[in-house]
Design an enzyme around this catalytic site. Structure first.
Site, PDB file in Angstrom:
ATOM      1  N   LYS A   1       0.831  -1.212   0.000  1.00  0.00           N
ATOM      2  CA  LYS A   1       0.000   0.000   0.000  1.00  0.00           C
ATOM      3  C   LYS A   1       0.866   1.262   0.000  1.00  0.00           C
ATOM      4  O   LYS A   1       0.586   2.221  -0.703  1.00  0.00           O
ATOM      5  CB  LYS A   1      -0.946  -0.020   1.208  1.00  0.00           C
ATOM      6  CG  LYS A   1      -2.059  -1.052   1.055  1.00  0.00           C
ATOM      7  CD  LYS A   1      -2.833  -1.292   2.345  1.00  0.00           C
ATOM      8  CE  LYS A   1      -3.827  -2.442   2.140  1.00  0.00           C
ATOM      9  NZ  LYS A   1      -4.510  -2.849   3.385  1.00  0.00           N
TER      10      LYS A   1
ATOM     11  N   ASP B   1     -11.022   3.418   4.762  1.00  0.00           N
ATOM     12  CA  ASP B   1     -11.322   1.989   4.635  1.00  0.00           C
ATOM     13  C   ASP B   1     -12.824   1.729   4.725  1.00  0.00           C
ATOM     14  O   ASP B   1     -13.284   0.613   4.474  1.00  0.00           O
ATOM     15  CB  ASP B   1     -10.586   1.191   5.716  1.00  0.00           C
ATOM     16  CG  ASP B   1      -9.514   0.293   5.121  1.00  0.00           C
ATOM     17  OD1 ASP B   1      -9.567   0.052   3.895  1.00  0.00           O
ATOM     18  OD2 ASP B   1      -8.646  -0.170   5.870  1.00  0.00           O
TER      19      ASP B   1
ATOM     20  N   GLN C   1      -4.611  -1.409   9.797  1.00  0.00           N
ATOM     21  CA  GLN C   1      -4.373  -2.707   9.149  1.00  0.00           C
ATOM     22  C   GLN C   1      -4.824  -3.830  10.091  1.00  0.00           C
ATOM     23  O   GLN C   1      -4.299  -3.960  11.196  1.00  0.00           O
ATOM     24  CB  GLN C   1      -2.881  -2.854   8.793  1.00  0.00           C
ATOM     25  CG  GLN C   1      -2.551  -4.124   8.031  1.00  0.00           C
ATOM     26  CD  GLN C   1      -3.166  -4.168   6.629  1.00  0.00           C
ATOM     27  OE1 GLN C   1      -3.182  -3.181   5.905  1.00  0.00           O
ATOM     28  NE2 GLN C   1      -3.703  -5.318   6.254  1.00  0.00           N
TER      29      GLN C   1
END
Ligand code: NDP
Length: 295
Positions: free
Chosen positions: A53, A120, A97
């Site tokens: 990422k 997200d 994450q």
């Protein structure tokens, strides 16, 4: 003849466009969009995903920061990291994450992420908006959004189609089903308690597999010509590979490719799209922030 839905190629095309928009953003506002990542330091899969990422951020000209937490870190310490990103104007998007260490209450952490920075799309308010008719979330989760882009690439109408989503996790299966419903598909959600899964899948014009079981969905479960989106990323032993392993999806690819009309590969299908959608959401967050300040 099956058509391969090449996630890498679509991702490259979209990321080239994002890079142009990031350059224009920098020129206008004097700073790059920034992504802040919170990650537990001891999880090798997380380390790999975060590396990918961050590399993608750099490739399109975005900034990225990482707050590493130890496996035995406290809830308060993780929350403090999120809060620091919430307060940092150079961070436009926050990514936690997952998974976090077991003793950490993930839900609490995700609920702390500022709504304006929830790239997200896991904040309960964004998921709630995704689930409600007539509402739109500010940010939709990256992996299912990437699947929707791949579906649109096929040109197959989603409206009215029978879509079967296998898996109901908060990060893939559930939001995938909600996005398909918003696009007017007739959606069936399957999970580990579903009775006669093959019979349900056989009704599907669109199949999305997000289970985490290698090559679980077989070719003879599929309706000829259907679209197969394979989210699964499963590491399996393979002594013929230098590394001793390879990645396979949740769908038995060769069998499925003989029946389906469109199919994604693993790797090279959904994975690159997930990263692209994260970049797109971060750019969106940065624009919203900058425009709000101009406002
Ligand atoms: P989870 O383990 O959180 O969820 C798995 C889901 O599959 C659950 O809903 C479970 O049902 C269901 N399931 C498990 N076994 C069966 C079965 N035998 N029959 C029917 N349903 C079953 O996984 P995730 O959603 O996080 O991830 C799914 C896969 O997608 C993994 O391989 C993961 O690595 C991959 N992934 C890939 C991404 C990408 O960018 N390419 C991003 C995120 C994930 P139940 O709820 O009843 O337990």
């Amino acid at each position: 003849m099956v058509t391969i839905l090449d996630g890498r190629a679509v991702a490259q095309r979209l990321q080239a466009g994002i890079a142009v928009e990031v350059a224009a953003f920098k020129q206008r506002y004097g700073a790059a969009p920034g992504l802040g990542v919170v990650m537990a330091g001891d999880n090798p899969a997380s380390q790999m995903y975060v590396k990918m990422k961050r590399r993608a951020c750099a490739e399109v000209g975005m900034e990225s920061l990482v707050a590493l937490v130890d496996a035995d870190t406290s809830q308060a310490a993780v929350e403090q990291r999120v809060q620091a990103y919430n307060d940092n104007p150079a961070v436009h998007g926050i990514l936690v994450q997952l998974p976090l260490p077991r003793h950490i209450d993930e839900e609490r952490v995700l609920g702390l992420v500022s709504l304006a920075k929830d790239v997200d799309g896991f904040h309960p308010v964004n998921i709630g908006a995704l689930a409600m008719k007539g509402r739109e979330p500010t940010f939709a989760p990256a992996t299912p959004s990437g699947c929707m882009v791949l579906l649109q690439e096929t040109g197959v109408p989603i409206r009215g189609a029978n879509a079967v989503v296998i898996g109901r996790s908060n990060i893939v299966g559930l939001p995938m089903a909600l996005l398909l419903l918003k696009a007017d598909a007739t959606v069936t959600m399957c999970h580990s308690r579903t009775r006669d899964l093959p019979a349900v899948v056989r009704q599907a014009d669109i199949v999305v597999a997000a289970i985490g079981q290698p090559e679980f969905v077989r070719g003879d479960w599929l309706k000829p010509g259907c679209v197969v989106i394979d989210v699964g990323t499963n590491r399996v032993d393979d002594p013929t590979q230098e590394k001793g392993y390879r990645y396979v999806g949740d769908v038995a690819y060769d069998e499925a490719a003989a029946v389906a009309g469109w199919i994604t590969k693993v790797p090279g299908g959904v994975g690159p799209m997930t990263i692209t959608m994260l970049l797109q959401n971060t750019l969106k967050a940065a624009r919203r922030s900058a425009e709000g300040q101009e406002g």
